[in-house]
Scaffold this active site. Structure first.
Site, short mmCIF file in Angstrom:
data_model
loop_
_atom_site.label_atom_id
_atom_site.label_comp_id
_atom_site.label_asym_id
_atom_site.label_seq_id
_atom_site.Cartn_x
_atom_site.Cartn_y
_atom_site.Cartn_z
N GLN A 105 19.81 0.71 -8.89
CA GLN A 105 18.89 1.54 -9.00
C GLN A 105 18.35 1.70 -7.38
O GLN A 105 17.20 2.47 -7.33
CB GLN A 105 17.59 1.01 -9.91
N HIS A 125 20.23 6.08 -8.38
CA HIS A 125 18.83 6.89 -8.04
C HIS A 125 19.14 7.21 -6.47
O HIS A 125 18.25 7.56 -5.77
CB HIS A 125 17.60 5.72 -8.08
#
Ligand code: NAD
Length: 259
Positions: A105, A125
């Protein structure tokens, strides 16, 4: 159960069930000096997440000004940060043939800088080291944009076309990258062993990954400083700092291999 015993159990699983899918969050990088979001000293203790949505970024110059004020501050830290022992231990897993991939992430590029092959890093992300113009697609390095911010530009615009420059990171309210999300889900579902390192597991849809893995029969290991709402599903929960735990875990795996 004592830490040594937890590490031994995790090492045994990782050494025997096949290459692991490692899933990382901001907690794997706090020991590199990059704050996480939800700890008491994290970013959301100082800023309002609503101010940093994709919608606010594209809607107005003022939204972009607020974004770049925080983005400039965070990136100044990211660009100085060095990979820490946890990133390096995960890279060692790859050299031992025990890493399928890293699903992260994080946007800080530290897994790649620690030596994990970029082709094995799935960034859910995005990546803070890149940016591009939303109108003409012109690519920028984030370092160039940072230099412009530090020189006093508050809202850098595309030099050729004047369009909005957006960092490659996924903002709140912005769809996840379809290809990465699909690959991550496939790898999670195919994992024999799924290892969470430094994630609160509250940011969705990223946090579905350990659930997909568990649902598909993987063994689940969670290494995190604080408890998570998925601890009850895990085969081994190791409460501790990512750097220390991952180094000890990889040492145990290597020690087993030479026994
Ligand atoms: P989070 O901030 O929600 O949670 C981090 C977790 O890591 C917490 O549970 C905390 O207890 C734990 N932690 C902190 N330091 C640790 C350490 N040294 N060892 C082990 N655990 C530790 O982070 P998240 O779940 O990754 O979600 C936040 C979102 O913010 C992510 O989606 C990510 O995109 C983004 N983010 C990225 C970075 C980065 O790229 N380094 C930094 C901040 C936030």
């Amino acid at each position: 159960m004592a830490m040594d015993e937890l590490i031994e159990r995790a090492a045994e699983l990782m050494a025997t069930v096949g290459p692991a899918v490692v899933f990382t969050g901001a907690g794997v990088s706090t020991e590199s000096g990059i704050p996480d979001f939800r700890s008491p000293t994290g970013v959301w203790a100082r800023y309002d997440p609503d101010d940093f949505s994709f919608q606010s970024f594209v809607r107005s110059e003022e939204g972009r000004r607020r974004y770049w004020a925080l983005g400039g501050e965070l990136y100044a830290t990211i660009r100085l940060a060095q990979p820490n022992p946890a990133h390096r231990a995960i890279a060692t897993l790859e050299r031992l043939g025990l890493l399928d991939c890293v699903i992260t992430q994080n946007v800080d590029n530290l897994h790649q800088r620690a030596g994990t092959a970029p082709s094995r890093v799935i960034e859910l992300h995005g990546n803070a080291t890149r940016a591009r113009c939303l109108a003409c697609g012109c690519a920028y390095t984030r370092d160039e944009i940072q230099d412009r911010l530090e020189a006093g530009e508050e809202v850098p615009a595309c030099r050729p076309c004047g369009g909005i420059i957006k960092p490659h990171t996924v903002l709140f309210g912005e769809p996840m990258p379809a290809r990465e999300t699909e690959i991550a889900e496939r790898r999670a579902r195919g994992a024999g062993c799924f290892v969470v390192v430094g994630s609160s597991l509250v940011v969705y849809p990223a946090a579905y990954m350990p659930l997909y893995a568990k649902e598909s029969g993987a063994r689940l290991i969670i290494v995190n400083l604080t408890s998570t709402h998925l601890d009850h599903l895990a085969d081994v929960v190791i409460p501790g700092k990512a750097g220390e735990v991952m180094v000890r875990l990889v040492e145990r795996i290597q020690a087993r291999a030479v026994r």
